[in-house]
Design an enzyme around this catalytic site. Structure first.
Site, PDB file in Angstrom:
ATOM      1  N   HIS A   8      36.785  27.027  40.335  1.00  0.00           N
ATOM      2  CA  HIS A   8      36.417  27.574  41.640  1.00  0.00           C
ATOM      3  C   HIS A   8      35.165  26.904  42.195  1.00  0.00           C
ATOM      4  O   HIS A   8      34.420  26.225  41.483  1.00  0.00           O
ATOM      5  CB  HIS A   8      36.181  29.081  41.524  1.00  0.00           C
ATOM      6  CG  HIS A   8      35.048  29.431  40.606  1.00  0.00           C
ATOM      7  ND1 HIS A   8      33.712  29.320  40.964  1.00  0.00           N
ATOM      8  CD2 HIS A   8      35.041  29.878  39.324  1.00  0.00           C
ATOM      9  CE1 HIS A   8      32.956  29.689  39.957  1.00  0.00           C
ATOM     10  NE2 HIS A   8      33.724  30.026  38.942  1.00  0.00           N
ATOM     11  N   GLU A  81      37.508  34.548  33.675  1.00  0.00           N
ATOM     12  CA  GLU A  81      36.417  33.925  32.925  1.00  0.00           C
ATOM     13  C   GLU A  81      36.147  34.688  31.632  1.00  0.00           C
ATOM     14  O   GLU A  81      36.518  35.850  31.483  1.00  0.00           O
ATOM     15  CB  GLU A  81      35.152  33.880  33.799  1.00  0.00           C
ATOM     16  CG  GLU A  81      33.928  33.254  33.146  1.00  0.00           C
ATOM     17  CD  GLU A  81      34.138  31.804  32.708  1.00  0.00           C
ATOM     18  OE1 GLU A  81      34.993  31.566  31.826  1.00  0.00           O
ATOM     19  OE2 GLU A  81      33.417  30.914  33.213  1.00  0.00           O
TER      20      GLU A  81
END
Length: 202
Positions: A8, A81
């Site tokens: 990202h 994550e």
């Protein structure tokens, strides 16, 4: 079949050096611009599916690619994550000051310690490995996978079957593209390119 592994764009916590982990942080202004550059860079890498972590920073990045290519983004469990537990929201300097013994072990051999309240390396490795298996089973052609720095490092490790205890840590940059070739007949992965950020200005 090509799999494009993409991290990202930038967030304010990235900028401040704070560990985001399971926190759902959005892209900042720079991150949104990075996502636009990424989408342009992905035009020469057309995909038929985009799989993404459900976190805002990943979905916002994935949606930029999807809008550019007219491809719907598929949120997928397992791409989130690493959970860093009590270390989330802290900088590495703060962790060193508050958890000196754990930090010392982490720096020397990360596989030997789990952040308090967080995920172990083995847990993450198995989680992202399952996500990778789901992706190649569902893939209908070349695909993009948008996730997070540590999660993608583990996914690359899973695909390449590298040792978890390796001192050669993989660092995945913001909006970088790492290209992996997957052979469905043999189930083998080949790393073609790591951390391409040539789509960013400068």
């Amino acid at each position: 079949m090509k799999i494009y592994l993409i991290r990202h764009g930038q967030t304010d916590w990235n900028l401040a050096g704070r560990i985001q982990g399971s926190h759902d942080i959005s892209l900042n202004e720079t991150g949104r611009r990075q996502a636009e550059y990424l989408a342009r860079g992905m035009k020469k890498r057309p995909v038929v599916q985009i799989f993404s972590s459900k976190k805002k920073r990943a979905m916002e990045t994935a949606n930029a690619i999807g809008a550019s290519q007219g491809v719907k983004v598929i949120p997928l469990d397992g791409l989130e994550e690493v959970e860093f537990g009590l270390w989330e929201g802290m900088t590495w300097k703060e962790i060193q000051e508050k958890y000196p013994e754990e930090y010392k072990i982490w720096q020397k051999e990360p596989a030997e310690i789990t952040p308090p309240g967080g995920e172990s390396r083995q847990q993450v490795y198995e989680r992202v490995g399952k996500a990778a298996d789901k992706i190649v089973k569902r893939a209908e052609g070349d695909v993009a996978v948008v996730s997070h720095g540590a999660a993608l490092a583990y996914m690359l490790s899973y695909m390449m079957r590298k040792s978890l205890g390796s001192h050669e840590e993989i660092i995945v940059e913001n909006v970088s593209i790492s290209t992996v070739e997957y052979d469905k007949d043999t189930g083998m992965y080949t790393l073609i390119e790591l951390n391409d950020t040539s789509h960013l200005p400068g």
